[in-house]
Design a protein around this motif. Structure first.
Motif, PDB file in Angstrom:
ATOM      1  N   TYR A  24      -5.579  35.912  76.942  1.00  0.00           N
ATOM      2  CA  TYR A  24      -6.860  36.116  76.258  1.00  0.00           C
ATOM      3  C   TYR A  24      -7.551  37.387  76.754  1.00  0.00           C
ATOM      4  N   GLN A  29     -10.328  38.994  74.402  1.00  0.00           N
ATOM      5  CA  GLN A  29     -11.067  37.839  73.916  1.00  0.00           C
ATOM      6  C   GLN A  29     -11.989  37.186  74.940  1.00  0.00           C
ATOM      7  N   ALA A  90      -1.316  30.767  73.787  1.00  0.00           N
ATOM      8  CA  ALA A  90      -1.351  31.930  74.667  1.00  0.00           C
ATOM      9  C   ALA A  90       0.046  32.174  75.206  1.00  0.00           C
ATOM     10  N   SER A 128      -8.154  39.906  66.326  1.00  0.00           N
ATOM     11  CA  SER A 128      -6.868  39.692  66.995  1.00  0.00           C
ATOM     12  C   SER A 128      -5.702  39.932  66.035  1.00  0.00           C
TER      13      SER A 128
END
Length: 175
Positions: A24, A29, A90, A128
Motif C-alpha cells: 500500500y 495509498q 496486497a 491505483s
C-alpha cells in the motif's frame, strides 16, 4: 515462478502485515491520517471476519494476501445479497509482476462461485492504475453508483464481475 494460494495461518500474520503495508505504501495509498495502516496490520481481525488467503512461492515465502468476505461481514463494504467481496489485496513490491495478485483474485473468484454467488464486488483507489489493470484483465467493470469515500481524499471506485451461472455451485444441496 510457482505461486500457491492457501489459507493463512497465524504464523503468517506478521508477514501479511508487513507485505500489506509495503504494498500500500509503494502504491501511494497510505499517506494522510485516515488510519488504514491499522486495519491492514490487524491481521487477526481480518482472519476472523472472512477467509484470509496468502500467495506463497515454492519455498513457502508469503508473496501477498487478500481477505475474502461475504455480505454481513464487518469487512464487507459493497457486497449485497448474492455477492462476494475481497479486500486488502496486497502483493509484496519485490514480488509484483510474478502472478501472485492474479492467483489471489482467481482464488477469490473460485470461492465466490463455490458459494453460489452471482458476482464479486471490490473497491479500488481511483489513482491505483496497476490494481485497475489487474481487475480489468479479469473483466471487472465499474459501478459508478456504488463509488464511495470513507475518508477525505480517499476516493474508492466500485467494480463488479458477474460470475457465469455454470461456474456457480449451490451453497447448500437439498436432498
Amino acid at each position: 515462478m510457482t505461486v500457491l494460494v492457501r489459507a493463512a495461518v497465524p504464523g503468517d500474520f506478521a508477514e501479511i502485515a508487513r507485505v500489506s503495508v509495503a504494498a500500500y505504501e509503494a502504491d501511494g495509498q497510505l499517506p494522510g491520517k485516515h488510519g488504514y495502516e491499522r486495519k491492514l496490520t490487524d491481521v487477526p481481525a481480518r482472519a476472523a471476519a472472512g477467509e484470509l488467503l496468502v500467495a506463497v512461492d515454492a519455498a513457502g515465502s508469503v508473496l501477498g494476501s487478500v481477505t475474502f468476505v461475504l455480505p454481513g461481514s464487518p469487512y464487507a463494504q459493497l457486497a449485497g445479497p448474492g455477492e462476494a467481496e475481497f479486500r486488502m489485496l496486497a502483493v509484496d513490491p519485490a514480488a509484483q509482476g510474478r502472478g501472485a495478485g492474479a492467483a489471489l483474485v482467481t482464488a477469490c473468484l473460485d470461492r465466490a462461485a463455490a458459494a453460489g454467488c452471482a458476482g464479486v464486488v471490490i473497491c479500488v483507489r481511483s489513482f491505483s492504475a496497476p490494481a485497475q489493470r489487474l481487475y480489468a484483465r479479469f473483466g471487472f467493470t465499474r459501478l459508478p453508483d456504488r463509488d464511495w469515500s470513507p475518508a477525505p481524499d480517499v476516493d474508492l471506485l466500485a467494480l463488479r464481475l458477474a460470475l457465469p451461472v455454470a461456474a456457480r455451485q449451490p451453497s447448500s444441496i437439498m436432498e
